[in-house]
Design a protein around this motif. Structure first.
Motif, PDB file in Angstrom:
ATOM      1  N   GLY A 166       0.660  -1.609   0.047  1.00 10.86           N
ATOM      2  CA  GLY A 166       0.580  -0.195   0.354  1.00 10.86           C
ATOM      3  C   GLY A 166       0.789   0.902   0.333  1.00 10.86           C
ATOM      4  N   ALA A 167       0.563   2.277   1.205  1.00 14.94           N
ATOM      5  CA  ALA A 167       1.265   3.220   1.064  1.00 14.94           C
ATOM      6  C   ALA A 167       2.709   3.095   1.879  1.00 14.94           C
ATOM      7  CB  ALA A 167       0.608   4.863   1.656  1.00 14.94           C
ATOM      8  N   GLY A 168       2.657   2.377   1.962  1.00 14.62           N
ATOM      9  CA  GLY A 168       4.070   1.676   2.884  1.00 14.62           C
ATOM     10  C   GLY A 168       4.514   1.262   2.347  1.00 14.62           C
ATOM     11  N   HIS A 169       5.320   0.505   3.426  1.00 10.88           N
ATOM     12  CA  HIS A 169       7.103  -0.650   2.343  1.00 10.88           C
ATOM     13  C   HIS A 169       6.750  -1.678   3.667  1.00 10.88           C
ATOM     14  CE1 HIS A 169       9.097   2.741   1.194  1.00 10.88           C
ATOM     15  NE2 HIS A 169       8.753   3.291   2.308  1.00 10.88           N
ATOM     16  N   LEU A 170       6.633  -2.531   3.344  1.00 10.19           N
ATOM     17  CA  LEU A 170       6.382  -4.067   3.578  1.00 10.19           C
ATOM     18  C   LEU A 170       7.168  -5.165   3.582  1.00 10.19           C
ATOM     19  CD1 LEU A 170       3.426  -5.587   4.785  1.00 10.19           C
ATOM     20  CD2 LEU A 170       3.707  -7.541   2.611  1.00 10.19           C
ATOM     21  N   VAL A 171       7.980  -5.560   4.707  1.00 11.10           N
ATOM     22  CA  VAL A 171       9.620  -5.912   4.804  1.00 11.10           C
ATOM     23  C   VAL A 171       9.346  -6.584   5.676  1.00 11.10           C
ATOM     24  CG1 VAL A 171      10.541  -4.252   4.244  1.00 11.10           C
ATOM     25  CG2 VAL A 171      10.301  -4.885   6.378  1.00 11.10           C
ATOM     26  N   ILE A 172      10.490  -8.250   5.736  1.00  8.34           N
ATOM     27  CA  ILE A 172      10.698  -9.363   5.993  1.00  8.34           C
ATOM     28  C   ILE A 172      11.416  -9.320   6.320  1.00  8.34           C
ATOM     29  CG2 ILE A 172      10.563 -12.018   6.210  1.00  8.34           C
ATOM     30  CD1 ILE A 172       8.623 -11.699   2.816  1.00  8.34           C
ATOM     31  N   ILE A 173      11.583 -10.080   7.752  1.00 13.77           N
ATOM     32  CA  ILE A 173      13.024 -10.177   8.826  1.00 13.77           C
ATOM     33  C   ILE A 173      12.964 -11.805   9.030  1.00 13.77           C
ATOM     34  CG2 ILE A 173      13.223  -7.561   8.901  1.00 13.77           C
ATOM     35  CD1 ILE A 173      12.207  -9.917  11.868  1.00 13.77           C
ATOM     36  N   TYR A 174      14.073 -12.091   9.642  1.00 17.58           N
ATOM     37  CA  TYR A 174      14.547 -12.636  10.501  1.00 17.58           C
ATOM     38  C   TYR A 174      14.816 -12.667  11.856  1.00 17.58           C
ATOM     39  CZ  TYR A 174      15.531 -17.780  12.576  1.00 17.58           C
ATOM     40  OH  TYR A 174      14.687 -18.823  13.223  1.00 17.58           O
ATOM     41  N   ASP A 175      14.568 -12.998  13.271  1.00 16.19           N
ATOM     42  CA  ASP A 175      14.742 -12.490  14.262  1.00 16.19           C
ATOM     43  C   ASP A 175      15.005 -13.689  14.738  1.00 16.19           C
ATOM     44  OD1 ASP A 175      14.553 -11.013  16.479  1.00 16.19           O
ATOM     45  OD2 ASP A 175      13.115 -10.277  16.616  1.00 16.19           O
ATOM     46  N   VAL A 176      16.311 -13.616  15.209  1.00 13.20           N
ATOM     47  CA  VAL A 176      17.656 -14.729  16.047  1.00 13.20           C
ATOM     48  C   VAL A 176      16.739 -14.578  17.632  1.00 13.20           C
ATOM     49  CG1 VAL A 176      19.117 -14.463  14.992  1.00 13.20           C
ATOM     50  CG2 VAL A 176      18.978 -13.272  16.746  1.00 13.20           C
ATOM     51  N   ARG A 177      16.117 -13.894  18.511  1.00 12.33           N
ATOM     52  CA  ARG A 177      15.758 -13.786  19.509  1.00 12.33           C
ATOM     53  C   ARG A 177      14.486 -14.897  19.795  1.00 12.33           C
ATOM     54  NH1 ARG A 177      15.484  -7.424  20.520  1.00 12.33           N
ATOM     55  NH2 ARG A 177      14.362  -7.765  18.139  1.00 12.33           N
ATOM     56  N   ASP A 178      13.986 -15.436  18.743  1.00 14.96           N
ATOM     57  CA  ASP A 178      12.172 -15.497  18.451  1.00 14.96           C
ATOM     58  C   ASP A 178      12.636 -17.000  17.703  1.00 14.96           C
ATOM     59  OD1 ASP A 178      11.644 -13.966  16.415  1.00 14.96           O
ATOM     60  OD2 ASP A 178      10.141 -13.565  17.044  1.00 14.96           O
ATOM     61  N   ASN A 179      13.533 -16.973  16.779  1.00 11.97           N
ATOM     62  CA  ASN A 179      13.678 -18.197  15.543  1.00 11.97           C
ATOM     63  C   ASN A 179      12.206 -17.949  14.766  1.00 11.97           C
ATOM     64  OD1 ASN A 179      16.173 -19.007  16.580  1.00 11.97           O
ATOM     65  ND2 ASN A 179      14.519 -20.202  18.302  1.00 11.97           N
ATOM     66  N   GLN A 180      12.060 -16.614  14.252  1.00 10.31           N
ATOM     67  CA  GLN A 180      10.486 -16.988  13.703  1.00 10.31           C
ATOM     68  C   GLN A 180      10.842 -15.716  12.605  1.00 10.31           C
ATOM     69  OE1 GLN A 180       6.974 -17.329  14.757  1.00 10.31           O
ATOM     70  NE2 GLN A 180       7.326 -16.727  17.101  1.00 10.31           N
ATOM     71  N   GLN A 183       4.689  -4.281   9.039  1.00 12.27           N
ATOM     72  CA  GLN A 183       4.232  -2.968   7.581  1.00 12.27           C
ATOM     73  C   GLN A 183       5.094  -1.981   8.083  1.00 12.27           C
ATOM     74  OE1 GLN A 183       2.138  -2.796   5.343  1.00 12.27           O
ATOM     75  NE2 GLN A 183       2.145  -0.853   5.383  1.00 12.27           N
ATOM     76  N   CYS A 184       5.931  -1.442   7.485  1.00 12.62           N
ATOM     77  CA  CYS A 184       6.331  -0.004   7.751  1.00 12.62           C
ATOM     78  C   CYS A 184       6.002   0.903   7.226  1.00 12.62           C
ATOM     79  CB  CYS A 184       8.236  -0.133   7.821  1.00 12.62           C
ATOM     80  SG  CYS A 184       8.399  -2.092   8.551  1.00 12.62           S
ATOM     81  N   ARG A 185       6.466   2.558   7.848  1.00 15.90           N
ATOM     82  CA  ARG A 185       6.276   3.808   7.400  1.00 15.90           C
ATOM     83  C   ARG A 185       7.493   4.185   7.554  1.00 15.90           C
ATOM     84  NH1 ARG A 185       5.964   7.999  11.144  1.00 15.90           N
ATOM     85  NH2 ARG A 185       5.208   6.789  12.871  1.00 15.90           N
ATOM     86  N   SER A 186       7.666   5.841   6.499  1.00 14.46           N
ATOM     87  CA  SER A 186       9.203   5.656   5.975  1.00 14.46           C
ATOM     88  C   SER A 186       8.720   7.463   7.047  1.00 14.46           C
ATOM     89  CB  SER A 186       9.072   6.736   4.338  1.00 14.46           C
ATOM     90  OG  SER A 186      10.268   7.524   4.577  1.00 14.46           O
ATOM     91  N   VAL A 187      10.071   7.239   8.013  1.00  9.89           N
ATOM     92  CA  VAL A 187       9.012   8.989   8.734  1.00  9.89           C
ATOM     93  C   VAL A 187      10.510  10.149   7.731  1.00  9.89           C
ATOM     94  CG1 VAL A 187       9.474   7.240  10.613  1.00  9.89           C
ATOM     95  CG2 VAL A 187      11.544   7.821  10.034  1.00  9.89           C
ATOM     96  N   TRP A 188      11.265   9.287   7.161  1.00  2.00           N
ATOM     97  CA  TRP A 188      12.326  10.224   6.102  1.00  2.00           C
ATOM     98  C   TRP A 188      12.656   9.336   4.829  1.00  2.00           C
ATOM     99  CZ3 TRP A 188      17.763   9.426   4.836  1.00  2.00           C
ATOM    100  CH2 TRP A 188      18.565  11.170   4.591  1.00  2.00           C
ATOM    101  N   THR A 189      12.253  10.652   3.944  1.00  2.07           N
ATOM    102  CA  THR A 189      13.319   9.628   3.172  1.00  2.07           C
ATOM    103  C   THR A 189      14.571  10.311   2.385  1.00  2.07           C
ATOM    104  OG1 THR A 189      11.189  10.026   2.155  1.00  2.07           O
ATOM    105  CG2 THR A 189      12.423   9.601  -0.077  1.00  2.07           C
ATOM    106  N   SER A 190      15.570   9.542   1.370  1.00  4.80           N
ATOM    107  CA  SER A 190      16.408  10.322   1.161  1.00  4.80           C
ATOM    108  C   SER A 190      16.348  10.097  -0.722  1.00  4.80           C
ATOM    109  CB  SER A 190      17.560   8.538   1.746  1.00  4.80           C
ATOM    110  OG  SER A 190      19.119   9.081   0.488  1.00  4.80           O
ATOM    111  N   ASN A 191      18.042  10.940  -0.692  1.00  3.53           N
ATOM    112  CA  ASN A 191      17.892  11.005  -2.436  1.00  3.53           C
ATOM    113  C   ASN A 191      18.833  10.345  -2.819  1.00  3.53           C
ATOM    114  OD1 ASN A 191      16.490  14.193  -2.095  1.00  3.53           O
ATOM    115  ND2 ASN A 191      18.463  14.697  -1.631  1.00  3.53           N
TER     116      ASN A 191
END
Length: 357
Positions: A282-296, A301-309
């Protein structure tokens, strides 16, 4: 959080002990915690170390150093910054490969004008000549080595290691239980010397469990960045089979939470991510991560708080500074994650059929 920083106005000995136990370290008057590092655009894991002082005794390396340096004078005192120490620090700094603070004062104080830490120093003299100095903070039951530097002309004397041994012996004589020498970095040899100091009593903080473990049991499975990449590559394999787009990327701003002006914003702080197709987000950013703290795996769903050039290039996500809005889905295995992506995408792309595994 994987990267945090605090600016306390006061820190009791007991509070310093607790910070150190959780893998925090100080730079200037800021105390911070991080699990990942960026050296020359290459990412690494930071593995925090401590020495259990309960049953330490001089090991073979220390015995050799004591004999080699027996003619030098060693002095301990409350920390102070002098022109002599600044000159020695500057001389040392010119001969090292990694980036260091511009001055000893900047390293210990930053922009502050007072020290909230109980800082001591050890100095080594060849006659009247100062050839090495080391600084360390004392808590109630723990101590942290902050910096050590020496005259490069005395390199054969291994004064960096000798300073650490000296700090440890002094802290043990005060009844301290633990000494924290900072971190080592798997794959970056400049910090490996720490692994040979009182190895039988050396421990590392395991990110997966947040427990201190014997360094003798350390393996590749304890390197978070390596585990993350392997797991995301496994996910990408199944995404490819399902004709799903998405690339594994390094996230440029994983340590943004350490920036003074951004402290408290709790920004996205994973060093690796899979950047999903924009139409899924949608209007945000959808990302996937792997977190070793819960092994998942986590679909976020993320939003941008600052845009780079700067656009995303060469596998590095640089275009946006991200903040997590919510966790969409999580799974221990990659296949459920792929199927969730397919369900999202199938409503927008009738030509893509869900794979059957």
């Amino acid at each position: 959080m994987l990267a945090q920083a605090h600016h306390p106005n006061h820190l009791s000995p007991q509070e310093l002990d607790e910070y150190l136990k959780q893998g925090w370290f100080r730079m200037g008057q800021t105390i911070f915690h991080t699990n990942f590092l960026n050296f020359k655009e290459e990412y690494f894991s930071a593995i925090w170390l401590r020495v259990n002082l309960d049953n330490i005794y001089p090991d073979k390396q220390q015995v050799k150093l004591l004999k080699r340096n027996q003619d030098f004078r060693i002095e301990f005192q409350r920390a102070s910054i002098t022109d002599e120490k600044e000159a020695l620090y500057s001389k040392y700094r010119q001969g090292i490969e990694f980036q260091a603070s511009s001055s000893l004062r900047n390293l210990l104080y930053g922009v502050a004008h007072q020290n909230i830490y109980n800082t001591h120093e050890v100095n080594i003299y060849d006659g009247s000549k100062l050839i090495a100095s080391g600084f360390f903070d004392l808590g109630r039951n723990s101590a942290a080595g902050i910096t050590s530097f020496y005259d490069p002309e005395y390199k054969k004397h291994s004064l960096g290691k000798f300073l650490i041994y000296s700090k440890i012996d002094y802290c043990k004589s005060l009844g301290m239980l633990y000494f924290y020498p900072g971190y080592f970095v798997p794959g970056y040899a400049a910090f490996d010397y720490k692994l040979e100091i009182h190895k039988s009593s050396l421990q590392y903080l395991q990110l997966q469990t947040n427990r201190w473990m014997p360094i003798t049991g350390f393996s590749d499975a304890d390197i978070p960045l390596r585990v993350m990449r392997n797991k995301l590559e496994e996910l990408r394999f199944f995404m490819d089979r399902s004709q799903l787009q998405g690339n594994i990327m390094k996230y440029e701003y994983f340590d943004a939470n350490l920036v003074p002006d951004l402290i408290g914003f709790e920004l996205f702080d994973f060093p690796l991510l899979v950047n999903c197709p924009h139409k899924l987000a949608g209007a945000g950013h959808l990302v996937i991560i792997y977190d070793v703290r819960d092994n998942q795996y986590h679909l976020m769903q993320c939003r941008s708080v600052w845009t780079s050039n700067a656009p995303n290039t060469d596998g590095v996500f640089t275009s946006h500074l991200l903040k997590v809005e919510y966790d969409v889905f999580s799974s221990e295995d990659p296949l459920p994650m792929v199927n969730v992506l397919l369900v999202h995408l199938s409503s927008e792309d009738d030509s893509l059929q869900s794979a059957v595994f």
